[in-house]
Design an enzyme around this catalytic site. Structure first.
Site, PDB file in Angstrom:
ATOM      1  N   ASN A 163       0.855  -1.188   0.000  1.00  0.00           N
ATOM      2  CA  ASN A 163       0.000   0.000   0.000  1.00  0.00           C
ATOM      3  C   ASN A 163       0.896   1.246   0.000  1.00  0.00           C
ATOM      4  OD1 ASN A 163      -1.416   2.257   1.131  1.00  0.00           O
ATOM      5  ND2 ASN A 163      -3.036   0.877   1.790  1.00  0.00           N
ATOM      6  N   ASP A 172      -0.187   4.462  -0.010  1.00  0.00           N
ATOM      7  CA  ASP A 172      -0.900   5.673   0.441  1.00  0.00           C
ATOM      8  C   ASP A 172       0.010   6.636   1.214  1.00  0.00           C
ATOM      9  OD1 ASP A 172      -3.170   4.477  -0.516  1.00  0.00           O
ATOM     10  OD2 ASP A 172      -4.078   4.112   1.434  1.00  0.00           O
ATOM     11  N   HIS A 173       0.909   6.070   2.030  1.00  0.00           N
ATOM     12  CA  HIS A 173       1.676   6.948   2.926  1.00  0.00           C
ATOM     13  C   HIS A 173       2.799   7.705   2.233  1.00  0.00           C
ATOM     14  CE1 HIS A 173      -0.761   6.193   6.300  1.00  0.00           C
ATOM     15  NE2 HIS A 173      -0.689   4.892   6.084  1.00  0.00           N
ATOM     16  N   HIS A 229      -5.749   3.611  -1.651  1.00  0.00           N
ATOM     17  CA  HIS A 229      -7.069   3.945  -1.109  1.00  0.00           C
ATOM     18  C   HIS A 229      -7.371   5.403  -1.450  1.00  0.00           C
ATOM     19  CE1 HIS A 229      -9.708   4.161   2.834  1.00  0.00           C
ATOM     20  NE2 HIS A 229     -10.385   4.464   1.742  1.00  0.00           N
ATOM     21  N   ARG A 268      -9.579   8.175  -0.697  1.00  0.00           N
ATOM     22  CA  ARG A 268     -10.578   8.537   0.319  1.00  0.00           C
ATOM     23  C   ARG A 268     -11.427   9.693  -0.183  1.00  0.00           C
ATOM     24  NH1 ARG A 268      -8.887   6.296   5.693  1.00  0.00           N
ATOM     25  NH2 ARG A 268     -10.675   7.409   6.487  1.00  0.00           N
ATOM     26  N   ARG A 327      -7.264  12.815   1.372  1.00  0.00           N
ATOM     27  CA  ARG A 327      -6.202  13.243   2.284  1.00  0.00           C
ATOM     28  C   ARG A 327      -4.814  12.754   1.858  1.00  0.00           C
ATOM     29  NH1 ARG A 327      -7.538   9.824   7.691  1.00  0.00           N
ATOM     30  NH2 ARG A 327      -9.556  10.810   7.366  1.00  0.00           N
ATOM     31  N   GLU A 372      -8.731   0.382  -3.013  1.00  0.00           N
ATOM     32  CA  GLU A 372      -9.495   0.384  -1.761  1.00  0.00           C
ATOM     33  C   GLU A 372     -10.449   1.553  -1.790  1.00  0.00           C
ATOM     34  OE1 GLU A 372      -6.371  -1.015   1.491  1.00  0.00           O
ATOM     35  OE2 GLU A 372      -7.656   0.609   2.156  1.00  0.00           O
ATOM     36  N   THR A 384      -6.929   6.358  10.351  1.00  0.00           N
ATOM     37  CA  THR A 384      -6.802   5.328   9.323  1.00  0.00           C
ATOM     38  C   THR A 384      -8.048   4.450   9.445  1.00  0.00           C
ATOM     39  OG1 THR A 384      -5.436   3.494   8.516  1.00  0.00           O
ATOM     40  CG2 THR A 384      -5.404   3.883  10.890  1.00  0.00           C
ATOM     41  N   THR A 385      -8.205   3.478   8.538  1.00  0.00           N
ATOM     42  CA  THR A 385      -9.404   2.633   8.581  1.00  0.00           C
ATOM     43  C   THR A 385      -9.453   1.921   9.935  1.00  0.00           C
ATOM     44  OG1 THR A 385      -8.919   2.248   6.261  1.00  0.00           O
ATOM     45  CG2 THR A 385     -10.718   0.985   7.218  1.00  0.00           C
ATOM     46  N   GLU A 425     -10.812  -9.553   3.260  1.00  0.00           N
ATOM     47  CA  GLU A 425      -9.519  -9.159   3.835  1.00  0.00           C
ATOM     48  C   GLU A 425      -9.733  -9.065   5.341  1.00  0.00           C
ATOM     49  OE1 GLU A 425      -7.344  -5.753   2.232  1.00  0.00           O
ATOM     50  OE2 GLU A 425      -6.368  -5.507   4.173  1.00  0.00           O
ATOM     51  N   HIS A 467      -3.610  -4.641   7.878  1.00  0.00           N
ATOM     52  CA  HIS A 467      -3.768  -3.484   8.765  1.00  0.00           C
ATOM     53  C   HIS A 467      -2.868  -3.601   9.984  1.00  0.00           C
ATOM     54  CE1 HIS A 467      -5.252   0.107  10.596  1.00  0.00           C
ATOM     55  NE2 HIS A 467      -5.885   0.357   9.475  1.00  0.00           N
ATOM     56  N   GLY A 468      -1.891  -2.721  10.020  1.00  0.00           N
ATOM     57  CA  GLY A 468      -0.999  -2.645  11.174  1.00  0.00           C
ATOM     58  C   GLY A 468       0.117  -3.678  11.176  1.00  0.00           C
TER      59      GLY A 468
HETATM   60  N1  PXP Z   1      -5.826  -3.100   4.414  1.00  0.00           N
HETATM   61  C1  PXP Z   1      -6.761  -2.122   4.503  1.00  0.00           C
HETATM   62  C2  PXP Z   1      -8.160  -2.454   4.132  1.00  0.00           C
HETATM   63  C3  PXP Z   1      -6.410  -0.830   4.918  1.00  0.00           C
HETATM   64  O1  PXP Z   1      -7.361   0.125   4.987  1.00  0.00           O
HETATM   65  C4  PXP Z   1      -5.070  -0.549   5.220  1.00  0.00           C
HETATM   66  C5  PXP Z   1      -4.680   0.830   5.633  1.00  0.00           C
HETATM   67  O2  PXP Z   1      -4.822   1.700   4.582  1.00  0.00           O
HETATM   68  C6  PXP Z   1      -4.134  -1.594   5.109  1.00  0.00           C
HETATM   69  C7  PXP Z   1      -4.539  -2.859   4.726  1.00  0.00           C
HETATM   70  C8  PXP Z   1      -2.691  -1.374   5.364  1.00  0.00           C
HETATM   71  O3  PXP Z   1      -2.489  -1.067   6.697  1.00  0.00           O
HETATM   72  P1  PXP Z   1      -1.093  -0.544   7.174  1.00  0.00           P
HETATM   73  O4  PXP Z   1      -0.825   0.751   6.465  1.00  0.00           O
HETATM   74  O5  PXP Z   1      -1.267  -0.394   8.639  1.00  0.00           O
HETATM   75  O6  PXP Z   1      -0.077  -1.600   6.798  1.00  0.00           O
END
Ligand code: PXP
Length: 239
Positions: free
Chosen positions: A7, A9-10, A43, A45, A49, A70, A100-101, A151, A191-192
């Site tokens: 991902n 996004d960051h 993602h 949004r 953002r 996403e 975050t989600t 997921e 996630h995380g």
């Molecule tokens: N899966 C989903 C559905 C998410 O929303 C996110 C965060 O954007 C992630 C995975 C990835 O999470 P992380 O950035 O904490 O690795």
């Protein structure tokens, strides 16, 4: 062998923090693919953002592996998905005020509207994954409404405040992965997850793919800092 979807996004979060044009998540996605990523996750949004519409359009053009889009199940996002045709849509809940989600989609509450979104996307050739908590009732509904994949939200495990809570949260993930697999759903997780928490998943063959963002981008900043400082130091020395 499990796959890794990265991902990006960051990278966009860093760019948006300054309102400039770098670092570019599209360039990061290409580099992640060169490094072995099996897919790229982005993602878009509602509040834009981090990822921008331009990023998604460009990712669609340059990604060589697969683009996992996403999105919240809104009319606007469904329109964008139908336009860009990602290899997979992952439906997530979205709140403006969240960092975050935060949780999985509640399919018991939103069953009918999510079923309709799945049908629209699938009708246009786009497979759909649902981001859900490791809860058997949610997984059964995902199956009933014809999702292609789930997921599993790994946040409760990654963020657990005690060993006892962590063990319980992980056992929920294992049960969820096995149930999803038994129901013939594709099973992803994310996630995380970080360089430490991923290790517990060894041998959990029911999980097809991990979706990881923040820890990889954070690690990239740290492992890249030496080179970045050396390059700037050389430029300053040459002044
Ligand atoms: N899966 C989903 C559905 C998410 O929303 C996110 C965060 O954007 C992630 C995975 C990835 O999470 P992380 O950035 O904490 O690795």
């Amino acid at each position: 062998m499990a796959k890794l979807a990265v991902n990006v996004d960051h990278i966009a979060t860093l760019r948006e923090a300054r309102g400039v044009t770098y670092p570019d998540p599209v360039a990061a996605a290409v580099m992640a693919e060169f490094a072995g990523a099996d897919g790229i996750v982005a993602h878009l949004r509602e509040d834009r953002r981090h990822m921008q519409d331009r990023d998604i359009k460009l990712l669609r053009q340059v990604i060589q592996t697969k683009l996992i889009f996403e999105m919240a199940a809104t009319t606007e996002m469904i329109g964008i998905a139908l336009d860009i045709k990602p290899e997979l849509v992952t439906l997530v809940p979205e709140k403006r005020e969240e960092l975050t989600t935060e949780g999985g989609l509640d399919l018991i509450v939103h069953k009918d509207s999510i079923a309709e979104t799945i049908s629209t996307l699938q009708g246009n050739g786009i497979p759909v994954s649902i981001f859900i908590d490791p809860d058997p009732d949610q997984i059964k509904v995902a199956h009933q409404i014809n999702a292609d994949m789930i997921e599993i939200h790994t946040g409760a495990y990654c963020d657990a405040s005690s060993e006892k809570k962590r063990t319980k949260a992980f056992s929920n993930i294992v049960d969820a992965a096995k149930l999803g697999h038994k129901l013939k759903l594709g099973v992803n997780a994310g996630h995380g997850l970080c360089y430490k928490t991923i290790k517990a998943f060894k041998g959990l063959v029911e999980i097809d793919e991990y979706s990881i963002g923040h820890s990889i981008i954070a690690r990239a900043a740290m492992v890249g800092i030496e080179k970045a400082v050396q390059e700037m130091r050389r430029l300053v020395k040459e002044l």
